[in-house]
Design a protein around this motif. Structure first.
Motif, PDB file in Angstrom:
ATOM      1  N   GLU A 138       0.779  -4.088  -4.554  1.00 55.72           N
ATOM      2  CA  GLU A 138       0.130  -3.006  -5.765  1.00 55.72           C
ATOM      3  C   GLU A 138      -0.169  -2.118  -4.733  1.00 55.72           C
ATOM      4  N   VAL A 139      -1.218  -2.385  -4.021  1.00 54.90           N
ATOM      5  CA  VAL A 139      -2.463  -0.764  -2.633  1.00 54.90           C
ATOM      6  C   VAL A 139      -1.325  -0.668  -1.496  1.00 54.90           C
ATOM      7  N   VAL A 140      -0.122  -1.278  -1.613  1.00 54.37           N
ATOM      8  CA  VAL A 140       1.288  -0.405  -0.342  1.00 54.37           C
ATOM      9  C   VAL A 140       1.376   0.496  -1.206  1.00 54.37           C
ATOM     10  N   GLY A 141       2.075   0.205  -2.512  1.00 50.70           N
ATOM     11  CA  GLY A 141       2.785   1.328  -3.168  1.00 50.70           C
ATOM     12  C   GLY A 141       1.986   2.346  -3.846  1.00 50.70           C
ATOM     13  N   LEU A 142       0.754   1.923  -4.533  1.00 55.35           N
ATOM     14  CA  LEU A 142      -0.150   3.014  -4.344  1.00 55.35           C
ATOM     15  C   LEU A 142      -0.175   4.355  -3.247  1.00 55.35           C
TER      16      LEU A 142
END
Length: 249
Positions: free
Chosen positions: A173-177
């Motif tokens: 999730e953090v990498v995607g954002l």
């Protein structure tokens, strides 16, 4: 760019994991083999850190971090041959201009039983929360261990782990954002609780090797053994001592 690795398996001296292999993390601090390109440093000499889980200790991991090159620390060789662990996360650092240079900026970062490291770079990371819509409180920001992109990403990941998000989902999730807001970011992440390793490759390089009862995940192979496997770019790796799964981001 930094270099890092994580190990799970039978308890070993830290030296067997960090300094003794022919292409060890120690060697990668001054002679990385997969760190190429005009924008890549030839040295990872801006500090190092090792986090390990003492055998039979459920209180959480212990860290040893310095702001000097790993080869310049006269104490580490003795410690690394004395201390043993079956779960280790270690990193050597190449600092980005404008970021913290003290030992607090050296991975691994920690929270409870978690250890975290970033091998990568996020442009304009100071404004990343606003650009991603991430709502960080003053308490969240004050919990940053250092003024670095890695420390900010760790705050974003750690708040998800604390809320009960599984490790792989928190990283993804953090990498995607981050990737949506900073398409040029390089994001190779390692995260462990001493029982499993979650890793993401987005840019740079990442490999893993599994043998009976142990696994190592690293920026580049630490030996010339043929049983190292390259993690595809834009992928998430979730592994334990006995299993390994790779999924696209």
């Amino acid at each position: 760019m930094c270099r890092h690795l994580a190990y799970l398996g039978p308890p070993r001296a830290l030296a067997e994991i960090v300094t003794d292999p022919p292409h060890s993390l120690y060697a990668q601090s001054y002679a990385p083999r997969h760190q190429v390109g005009d924008d890549q440093p030839a040295l990872n000499a801006d500090g190092f850190g090792v986090g390990w889980y003492p055998p039979h200790d459920r209180a959480g991991p212990v860290r040893y971090r310095r702001a000097v090159p790993i080869w310049a620390d006269a104490n580490f060789p003795g410690l690394s041959h004395l201390l043993r662990s079956g779960a280790v996360l270690a990193a050597v650092r190449s600092a980005t201009p404008g970021n913290s240079l003290d030992e607090s900026a050296a991975a691994p970062y920690a929270l409870g039983r978690w250890l975290f490291s970033l091998n990568g770079f996020v442009q304009r990371w100071e404004s990343l929360p606003g650009d991603t819509g991430e709502s960080l409180s003053a308490s969240d920001l004050l919990s940053m261990e250092a003024r670095t992109d890695a420390a900010l990403l760790w705050v974003m990941i750690a708040r998800r782990l604390t809320a009960g998000t599984p490790a792989a989902d928190a990283l993804a999730e953090v990498v995607g954002l981050t990737a949506a807001a900073r398409p040029g970011a390089r994001l190779n992440l390692l995260l462990t609780d001493g029982e499993a390793i979650a890793a993401i490759r987005r840019g740079a390089s990442l490999y893993y090797r599994r043998s009976t009862g142990e696994v190592t995940v690293a920026s580049e192979p630490t030996t010339d053994d043929p049983d190292w496997h390259e993690v595809p770019d834009q992928s998430l790796l979730l592994t334990t001592q006995h299993t390994a799964e790779i999924a696209p981001l």
